[in-house]
Design a protein around this motif. Structure first.
Motif: not given
Length: 340
Positions: A217-229, A264-270, A307-315
């Motif tokens: 796709v010619e109009a695509a936006r480009h990023f320098d090395g996609g990482d965590g999400c 480098r990495a991202v997660t969210a808490a309740p 790496t691998g940041l994550a909260f348990s289900p109860d936070g």
């Protein structure tokens, strides 16, 4: 796990002690934590845990409910032998079991959890695939080829719009979303790429052999090395290795903001707090009022990537790994008075 909505506009503010106070002196495992918090190593690369030899190069991870207990899964960024493993915890926090949920895949870097409690493990290699894995170990992992063949890094599900966001680790990689024909079934669907105008356009051939997805796709936006999400509260947060930048894609407004660098990495808490790993061996908190403060520091692990940041289900528990190269790695658990 539900999340409160984070503020989406305005600059980040470098704060002081933060919601928990500054990290104290490092403990035996090198963890420096705020008062009232405790940490431990739950697995080490090359060593047995509940009968399983824990994998090298631990990377992306996520937690899943398991009755009164929970499960933490972790990818292995090894070539050809990557895959993913799981730790099953009892309600009291002791480890009941450890087992493989994916084997024989290549450079499994990050990934993402789905609302229907499966793990999307992403291959970083050339023409990498996304594998949908069963954290409970009952079903075999399956490739989801409609999600594209490229250097997959991470995935994040947006249940409000019924899409999965995907990052691509190329110097000119793209930011994608996959729109399945039936939410909850990733076998078939449409792969779209974010364009410079802010609109999404369909990738004509997600599994093409000759023309990479990022050039279709010619109009695509480009990023320098996609990482965590990570998706939370209407926003998909993702990082790029170029500039170690944290971005925020507001899905409702279809707008993209650059939040800060050094992440480098991202997660969210309740609570709505974001937890981000920095280029240093530190994890910081970004509160809903956009104040940024240190949460923990890991001493004695110079050069390690968190790496691998994550909260348990109860936070109540935060998991992450510290890895150096292809062989060394420790997976940590932090418990304490996380705010609800």
């Amino acid at each position: 796990m539900s999340h409160k909505t984070l503020l989406r506009t305005g600059p980040l503010l470098q704060g002081g002690a933060g919601p928990y106070g500054p990290p104290g002196r490092p403990g035996p495992d090198g963890l420096a934590l705020p008062p009232g918090f405790f940490g431990r190593v739950v697995a080490r690369s090359g060593q047995k845990v509940a009968g399983l030899t824990w994998h090298a190069a631990p990377d992306g991870g996520a937690c899943f409910p398991d009755g009164a207990g929970w499960i933490y899964v972790s990818n292995s960024e090894l070539p050809l032998l990557g895959g993913a493993s799981a730790l099953r915890f009892r309600p009291d926090g002791s480890i009941a079991d450890a087992y493989r949920i994916l084997s024989g895949t290549d450079l499994n870097c990050a990934g993402g959890a789905t609302p229907w409690h499966s793990w999307l493990s992403c291959e970083l290699g050339h023409r990498g695939r996304v594998f949908e894995c069963d954290p409970y170990g009952a079903r075999a992992a399956r490739p989801r080829l409609a999600m594209g063949r490229f250097r997959h890094e991470a995935a994040a599900c947006d249940p409000e719009r019924g899409v999965v966001y995907l990052t691509e680790d190329e110097p000119d990689g793209c930011f994608y979303r996959f729109r399945p024909g039936d939410w909850g079934d990733l076998t078939e669907g449409t792969l779209e790429v974010l364009c410079g105008s802010g609109e999404w356009r369909q990738v004509p051939s997600p599994a093409a052999l000759l023309t990479p997805t990022r050039y279709q796709v010619e109009a695509a936006r480009h990023f320098d090395g996609g990482d965590g999400c990570h998706y939370a509260g209407g926003v998909c947060y993702f990082t790029t290795k170029g500039g170690t930048t944290l971005w925020a894609y507001d899905a409702q407004a279809s707008s993209l903001d650059r939040l800060c660098s050094g992440v480098r990495a991202v997660t969210a808490a309740p609570s709505g707090d974001l937890y981000v790993s920095r280029e240093t061996t530190e994890i910081h908190v970004i509160a809903p009022d956009r104040e940024v403060t240190p949460f923990l520091r890991l001493a004695g692990h110079d050069g390690a990537e968190l790496t691998g940041l994550a909260f348990s289900p109860d936070g109540a528990r935060l998991y992450f790994s510290a890895r150096r190269g292809r062989t060394d790695g420790c997976t940590f658990e932090v418990t304490g008075p996380f705010r609800p």
